[in-house]
Enzyme design. Sequence first.
Site, PDB file in Angstrom:
ATOM      1  N   ASN A 150       0.700  -1.168   0.057  1.00  0.00           N
ATOM      2  CA  ASN A 150      -0.081  -0.020   0.199  1.00  0.00           C
ATOM      3  C   ASN A 150       0.892   1.279   0.017  1.00  0.00           C
ATOM      4  O   ASN A 150       0.485   2.128  -0.790  1.00  0.00           O
ATOM      5  CB  ASN A 150      -0.999   0.116   1.017  1.00  0.00           C
ATOM      6  CG  ASN A 150      -0.339  -0.041   2.514  1.00  0.00           C
ATOM      7  OD1 ASN A 150       0.628  -0.686   2.641  1.00  0.00           O
ATOM      8  ND2 ASN A 150      -1.007   0.617   3.446  1.00  0.00           N
ATOM      9  N   GLY A 226       1.965  -6.062   7.069  1.00  0.00           N
ATOM     10  CA  GLY A 226       1.009  -6.820   6.258  1.00  0.00           C
ATOM     11  C   GLY A 226      -0.245  -7.123   6.740  1.00  0.00           C
ATOM     12  O   GLY A 226      -0.517  -6.686   8.051  1.00  0.00           O
ATOM     13  N   THR A 230      -1.585 -13.185   7.534  1.00  0.00           N
ATOM     14  CA  THR A 230      -0.101 -13.487   7.176  1.00  0.00           C
ATOM     15  C   THR A 230       1.001 -13.396   8.564  1.00  0.00           C
ATOM     16  O   THR A 230       1.761 -14.081   8.811  1.00  0.00           O
ATOM     17  CB  THR A 230       0.468 -12.379   6.263  1.00  0.00           C
ATOM     18  OG1 THR A 230      -0.367 -12.227   5.057  1.00  0.00           O
ATOM     19  CG2 THR A 230       1.856 -13.035   5.728  1.00  0.00           C
ATOM     20  N   GLU A 248       3.440  -5.667  12.227  1.00  0.00           N
ATOM     21  CA  GLU A 248       2.507  -4.603  12.208  1.00  0.00           C
ATOM     22  C   GLU A 248       1.477  -4.881  11.081  1.00  0.00           C
ATOM     23  O   GLU A 248       1.595  -5.202   9.998  1.00  0.00           O
ATOM     24  CB  GLU A 248       3.249  -3.247  11.503  1.00  0.00           C
ATOM     25  CG  GLU A 248       4.454  -2.855  12.210  1.00  0.00           C
ATOM     26  CD  GLU A 248       3.877  -2.157  13.376  1.00  0.00           C
ATOM     27  OE1 GLU A 248       2.832  -1.546  13.758  1.00  0.00           O
ATOM     28  OE2 GLU A 248       4.905  -2.293  14.330  1.00  0.00           O
ATOM     29  N   CYS A 282      -3.060   1.462   6.427  1.00  0.00           N
ATOM     30  CA  CYS A 282      -3.759   0.862   7.489  1.00  0.00           C
ATOM     31  C   CYS A 282      -4.316   1.640   8.449  1.00  0.00           C
ATOM     32  O   CYS A 282      -5.030   1.241   9.371  1.00  0.00           O
ATOM     33  CB  CYS A 282      -2.537   0.036   8.043  1.00  0.00           C
ATOM     34  SG  CYS A 282      -1.176   0.934   8.427  1.00  0.00           S
ATOM     35  N   GLU A 461       7.286   0.171  16.331  1.00  0.00           N
ATOM     36  CA  GLU A 461       8.374   0.686  15.408  1.00  0.00           C
ATOM     37  C   GLU A 461       8.418   2.144  15.489  1.00  0.00           C
ATOM     38  O   GLU A 461       7.874   2.694  16.440  1.00  0.00           O
ATOM     39  CB  GLU A 461       7.942   0.644  13.747  1.00  0.00           C
ATOM     40  CG  GLU A 461       7.878  -1.032  13.312  1.00  0.00           C
ATOM     41  CD  GLU A 461       7.507  -1.058  11.904  1.00  0.00           C
ATOM     42  OE1 GLU A 461       7.031  -0.485  11.165  1.00  0.00           O
ATOM     43  OE2 GLU A 461       8.111  -2.037  11.491  1.00  0.00           O
TER      44      GLU A 461
HETATM   45  P1  NAD Z   1       0.253  -9.458   3.031  1.00  0.00           P
HETATM   46  O1  NAD Z   1       0.117  -9.969   4.359  1.00  0.00           O
HETATM   47  O2  NAD Z   1      -0.559 -10.213   1.884  1.00  0.00           O
HETATM   48  O3  NAD Z   1       1.617  -9.496   2.317  1.00  0.00           O
HETATM   49  C1  NAD Z   1       2.639  -8.446   2.966  1.00  0.00           C
HETATM   50  C2  NAD Z   1       3.861  -9.039   2.739  1.00  0.00           C
HETATM   51  O4  NAD Z   1       4.182 -10.366   3.181  1.00  0.00           O
HETATM   52  C3  NAD Z   1       4.462  -9.101   1.065  1.00  0.00           C
HETATM   53  O5  NAD Z   1       5.464  -8.679   1.110  1.00  0.00           O
HETATM   54  C4  NAD Z   1       3.876 -10.750   1.004  1.00  0.00           C
HETATM   55  O6  NAD Z   1       4.439 -11.084  -0.253  1.00  0.00           O
HETATM   56  C5  NAD Z   1       4.432 -11.182   2.294  1.00  0.00           C
HETATM   57  N1  NAD Z   1       4.182 -12.517   2.586  1.00  0.00           N
HETATM   58  C6  NAD Z   1       2.858 -13.143   2.318  1.00  0.00           C
HETATM   59  N2  NAD Z   1       2.653 -14.435   2.781  1.00  0.00           N
HETATM   60  C7  NAD Z   1       3.943 -14.552   3.616  1.00  0.00           C
HETATM   61  C8  NAD Z   1       4.520 -15.827   4.034  1.00  0.00           C
HETATM   62  N3  NAD Z   1       3.759 -16.601   4.337  1.00  0.00           N
HETATM   63  N4  NAD Z   1       5.522 -15.563   4.736  1.00  0.00           N
HETATM   64  C9  NAD Z   1       6.425 -14.280   4.527  1.00  0.00           C
HETATM   65  N5  NAD Z   1       6.021 -13.417   3.990  1.00  0.00           N
HETATM   66  C10 NAD Z   1       4.921 -13.521   3.388  1.00  0.00           C
HETATM   67  O7  NAD Z   1      -0.474  -7.935   3.235  1.00  0.00           O
HETATM   68  P2  NAD Z   1      -0.680  -6.764   1.939  1.00  0.00           P
HETATM   69  O8  NAD Z   1      -1.831  -7.359   1.300  1.00  0.00           O
HETATM   70  O9  NAD Z   1       0.637  -6.670   1.075  1.00  0.00           O
HETATM   71  O10 NAD Z   1      -0.834  -5.565   2.663  1.00  0.00           O
HETATM   72  C11 NAD Z   1      -2.213  -5.346   3.336  1.00  0.00           C
HETATM   73  C12 NAD Z   1      -2.422  -5.393   4.687  1.00  0.00           C
HETATM   74  O11 NAD Z   1      -1.099  -4.746   5.362  1.00  0.00           O
HETATM   75  C13 NAD Z   1      -3.469  -4.805   5.270  1.00  0.00           C
HETATM   76  O12 NAD Z   1      -4.090  -5.651   6.373  1.00  0.00           O
HETATM   77  C14 NAD Z   1      -2.856  -3.688   5.764  1.00  0.00           C
HETATM   78  O13 NAD Z   1      -3.524  -3.334   7.035  1.00  0.00           O
HETATM   79  C15 NAD Z   1      -1.704  -4.039   6.521  1.00  0.00           C
HETATM   80  N6  NAD Z   1      -0.752  -2.841   6.790  1.00  0.00           N
HETATM   81  C16 NAD Z   1      -0.417  -2.711   8.067  1.00  0.00           C
HETATM   82  C17 NAD Z   1       0.363  -1.643   8.484  1.00  0.00           C
HETATM   83  C18 NAD Z   1       0.717  -1.343   9.787  1.00  0.00           C
HETATM   84  O14 NAD Z   1       1.640  -0.465   9.954  1.00  0.00           O
HETATM   85  N7  NAD Z   1       0.113  -2.001  10.763  1.00  0.00           N
HETATM   86  C19 NAD Z   1       0.670  -0.673   7.404  1.00  0.00           C
HETATM   87  C20 NAD Z   1       0.333  -1.023   5.897  1.00  0.00           C
HETATM   88  C21 NAD Z   1      -0.412  -2.204   5.729  1.00  0.00           C
END
Ligand code: NAD
Length: 481
Positions: A150, A226, A230, A248, A282, A461
């Site tokens: 994002n 993410g 995950t 996060e 997020c 963080e």
């Molecule tokens: P995602 O969990 O699908 O992916 C995030 C990252 O993790 C990607 O690089 C992905 O390739 C990797 N990943 C996926 N499966 C994995 C595994 N089994 N092992 C290791 N790495 C793996 O998330 P997304 O769809 O990319 O992002 C959206 C999410 O992120 C939303 O839920 C959003 O709220 C969250 N987010 C949180 C914050 C925060 O600071 N709390 C900030 C931004 C986004």
Amino acid sequence: MEKLANFIDGKYVAPIKGQYIDNFEPATGKVYSLIPNSDEEDVQMAVNAAEKAFPIWSKMSTEERSAILVRLSEGIAARMDEFVQAESKDNGKPVSLAAHVDIPRAVSNFHFFATAITHFSSESHYMDGIGVNFTLRKPLGIVGCISPWNLPLYLFSWKIAPALAAGNCVIAKPSEITPYTAYLLGKVAKEAGMPDGVLNILHGLGGSVGDAIVKHPKIKAISFTGGTKTGEYIARTAAPMFKKLSLELGGKNPNIIFADCNFEEMLSTTLRSSFANQGQICLCGSRIFIERPIYEKFKEAFVNKVAATVVSYPSDPQAKLGAVVSEPHMEKILSYIELAKKEGGTILTGGVKEQLEGDYEKGYFLRPTVIEGLAFDCRTNQEEIFGPVVTLTPFDTEEEVLAMANSTQYGLSATIWTENLTRAHRMADEIQAGIVWVNCWLVRDLRTPFGGVKASGVGREGGLEALRFFTEPKNVLIKYY
Ligand code: NAD
């Protein structure tokens, strides 16, 4: 078609197995580059490089490390336009947003931690009649940083900057959906004088290369941003290996509006906190709670503004919203809009795709959507949608709105609008969130702790929290009595 490459040991290299994944441009729906589909062999190559580099980087003086990171920050600033265009094309966000938020923030992240490390200090504890304890804080070794799509370079740099500043070598993986600016970063790091092997950037799918990073025994810590699912999986894998973990995760943040707020300021900020980056931040406030006396006034003013919001291709200077990040994500958001209708919600505006013409006719554009009439505990109001969709819910008392605000599994951020000082404090105290904004939104001081409670994550963080995460404390007691 352009092929991106991994950045390992200071060089751009193809994935060992030669496999690639399509990279789509969200505004056109077309594939425009190919990214390495890396796996555990590429991770091993990066670990080998990082192991070799660690003694050099960790023993370098703090001033030298700091100077390299400052140059890295300046290197991004010097290529601002290249990074801005790349981020917007890869993610679908308006160029103006990448130019004002994403890339300047990546510049600040490196600059902030480059200088923060020169102020980092550790504790000592004097013991009467015994001696003195002092705490050493040493880098962990090799660490893994995994980031989402994002805010691609913004969040990628938010992790790797403190990790590098603290003296660690990094194996970093950007999202496979938005790899481009992380790809560009390798050459800027090289030009900044970063020794080979200190920063390694691997591309590919979460389930293969991401998983291999999490599972590698020589990678001592995982900083992950993410989705909550995950994060859960990563915690299950990494916890038994006793890795340090910073997670996060998702959010479903309340935006609580009291009748005594500064209405105009609240209204314009609420437009941003609802729909900035197509609602894919997020920290966006997706559940809007409005005190009943101003419910109708707010609804009318807000819906009028949302209905007039321009959704367009990213380089259109008029665009307030661009494309959402991918076709599956667009379908997911649309399915939540259908769910909201089934749950009894009324769509006040939006709820449909925005159909653009010409090159953009297959792009992933959605109208910003406002829904009312839903119960606070229905799925639409409990699950993270992560798109340009908000719900409106009236409330009568502080107790009632607190119970609704705190009812989800998440606890990332909250926004409160009121001119009543004691109420602002009371609400901020009671709300279950890691970050609370009163009469503003997304105003960030990089020194403050950043993160969530409940299913929004573990650890913080930002500022000293990040430097502490990326170092191992060792206490030494010298007895001299
Ligand atoms: P995602 O969990 O699908 O992916 C995030 C990252 O993790 C990607 O690089 C992905 O390739 C990797 N990943 C996926 N499966 C994995 C595994 N089994 N092992 C290791 N790495 C793996 O998330 P997304 O769809 O990319 O992002 C959206 C999410 O992120 C939303 O839920 C959003 O709220 C969250 N987010 C949180 C914050 C925060 O600071 N709390 C900030 C931004 C986004």
